[in-house]
Design a protein around this motif. Structure first.
Motif, PDB file in Angstrom:
ATOM      1  N   LEU A  11      -0.052   9.198  -5.360  1.00  0.00           N
ATOM      2  CA  LEU A  11       0.132   7.761  -5.280  1.00  0.00           C
ATOM      3  C   LEU A  11      -0.919   6.962  -6.052  1.00  0.00           C
ATOM      4  CD1 LEU A  11       1.425   7.137  -1.648  1.00  0.00           C
ATOM      5  CD2 LEU A  11       2.700   7.200  -3.782  1.00  0.00           C
ATOM      6  N   PRO A  12      -2.223   7.269  -5.909  1.00  0.00           N
ATOM      7  CA  PRO A  12      -3.210   6.525  -6.722  1.00  0.00           C
ATOM      8  C   PRO A  12      -2.986   6.711  -8.219  1.00  0.00           C
ATOM      9  CG  PRO A  12      -4.301   7.616  -4.905  1.00  0.00           C
ATOM     10  CD  PRO A  12      -2.893   8.134  -4.928  1.00  0.00           C
ATOM     11  N   VAL A  15      -0.117   4.452  -9.218  1.00  0.00           N
ATOM     12  CA  VAL A  15      -0.550   3.056  -9.204  1.00  0.00           C
ATOM     13  C   VAL A  15      -1.364   2.729 -10.448  1.00  0.00           C
ATOM     14  CG1 VAL A  15      -2.067   1.406  -8.045  1.00  0.00           C
ATOM     15  CG2 VAL A  15      -0.493   2.802  -6.698  1.00  0.00           C
ATOM     16  N   ALA A  69       0.354  -5.334 -10.488  1.00  0.00           N
ATOM     17  CA  ALA A  69      -0.486  -4.624  -9.520  1.00  0.00           C
ATOM     18  C   ALA A  69      -0.016  -4.877  -8.097  1.00  0.00           C
ATOM     19  CB  ALA A  69      -1.944  -5.058  -9.676  1.00  0.00           C
ATOM     20  N   SER A  72       2.886  -2.802  -7.434  1.00  0.00           N
ATOM     21  CA  SER A  72       2.457  -1.426  -7.176  1.00  0.00           C
ATOM     22  C   SER A  72       1.947  -1.282  -5.750  1.00  0.00           C
ATOM     23  CB  SER A  72       1.356  -1.032  -8.160  1.00  0.00           C
ATOM     24  OG  SER A  72       1.810  -1.112  -9.487  1.00  0.00           O
ATOM     25  N   PHE A  73       1.191  -2.281  -5.306  1.00  0.00           N
ATOM     26  CA  PHE A  73       0.660  -2.252  -3.946  1.00  0.00           C
ATOM     27  C   PHE A  73       1.786  -2.237  -2.918  1.00  0.00           C
ATOM     28  CE2 PHE A  73      -0.476  -4.907  -0.257  1.00  0.00           C
ATOM     29  CZ  PHE A  73      -1.403  -4.063   0.343  1.00  0.00           C
ATOM     30  N   VAL A  76       3.451   1.124  -2.955  1.00  0.00           N
ATOM     31  CA  VAL A  76       2.656   2.125  -2.226  1.00  0.00           C
ATOM     32  C   VAL A  76       2.857   1.956  -0.729  1.00  0.00           C
ATOM     33  CG1 VAL A  76       0.313   2.837  -1.639  1.00  0.00           C
ATOM     34  CG2 VAL A  76       0.920   2.417  -4.004  1.00  0.00           C
ATOM     35  N   ILE A 107      -7.045  -2.221  -6.126  1.00  0.00           N
ATOM     36  CA  ILE A 107      -6.066  -2.418  -7.195  1.00  0.00           C
ATOM     37  C   ILE A 107      -6.403  -3.663  -8.008  1.00  0.00           C
ATOM     38  CG2 ILE A 107      -3.647  -2.995  -7.682  1.00  0.00           C
ATOM     39  CD1 ILE A 107      -2.856  -1.195  -5.351  1.00  0.00           C
TER      40      ILE A 107
END
Length: 215
Positions: A11-12, A15, A69, A72-73, A76, A107
């Motif tokens: 996951l990181p 991202v 971003a 993306s957050f 996640v 992030i």
């Protein structure tokens, strides 16, 4: 069900790739594109301070990239329950507000850092094509940095000193329920310090006739 250790590594990485792609798509054209077309040179012949020009590029580009971003957050946050084979309520309750807040701050600290880095490369390049080639190499390096933490054990607190890597390691720890608040906050601060240094570099590059005009 994907093991938590694998999920914390994947996951990181995803991202960071999304963030870099968002920053790259808008920064290359805005900096290298304007330099190639000569519009940036028109701005530089005015009395506007070079630092203001640099900030005028970095801040808006970072804000636009931050939208990517934020997506993306959210991605996640919504993908955690599915990947862990648990219900949404149990996972959100398991991580808690602080964990999500730290991930979000990590992030957001990476966005202006990567935007500034790409801006430096774009300002140095003579065309969008050249800047794209250089940036692609940097993207590969960042992808490798993001992946190496999944396969190399023993990466500890020293990682906070390395930009991007610090955010990846902190996000991995959060996903493993090993949240370190001080390490996450220090990582955010260090990313912002590196961003400030890159903005300073961009300012100096904008003042260099050799770099901006090739003379």
């Amino acid at each position: 069900e994907i093991p938590k250790a694998m999920m914390s590594g994947i996951l990181p990485f995803i991202v960071v790739v999304f963030i870099f792609s968002a920053c790259m798509s808008i920064t290359l054209e805005s900096v290298a594109g304007e330099k190639e077309r000569g519009t940036l040179a028109t701005i530089l012949v005015t009395s506007v301070k070079r630092s203001h020009v640099a900030l005028g590029k970095i801040v808006p580009l970072s804000c636009v990239a931050a939208l990517g971003a934020a997506s993306s957050f959210i991605g996640v946050s919504l993908s955690m329950p599915k990947l862990m084979g648990a219900s949404v309520g149990s996972v959100i309750g398991g991580f808690g507000f602080l964990s999500y807040l730290l991930i979000f701050l990590l992030i957001l600290s990476v966005v202006p850092l990567i935007t500034s880095l790409i801006s430096v490369v774009s300002a140095y390049s003579r065309s969008v094509k050249e800047a794209s080639a250089y940036t692609s190499v940097i993207m590969i390096l960042i992808m490798l940095i993001s992946l190496v933490t999944s396969f190399v054990p023993g990466i500890g607190a020293w990682a906070v000193a390395i930009p991007v890597l610090n955010s990846v390691v902190c996000m991995q720890n959060i996903l493993l329920f090993q949240t370190s608040v001080w390490q996450s906050l220090v990582s955010v601060g260090i990313n912002l310090v590196y961003t400030a240094l890159l903005v300073f570099v961009i300012t100096k590059m904008l003042s260099s006739e050799k770099i901006m005009y090739g003379s």
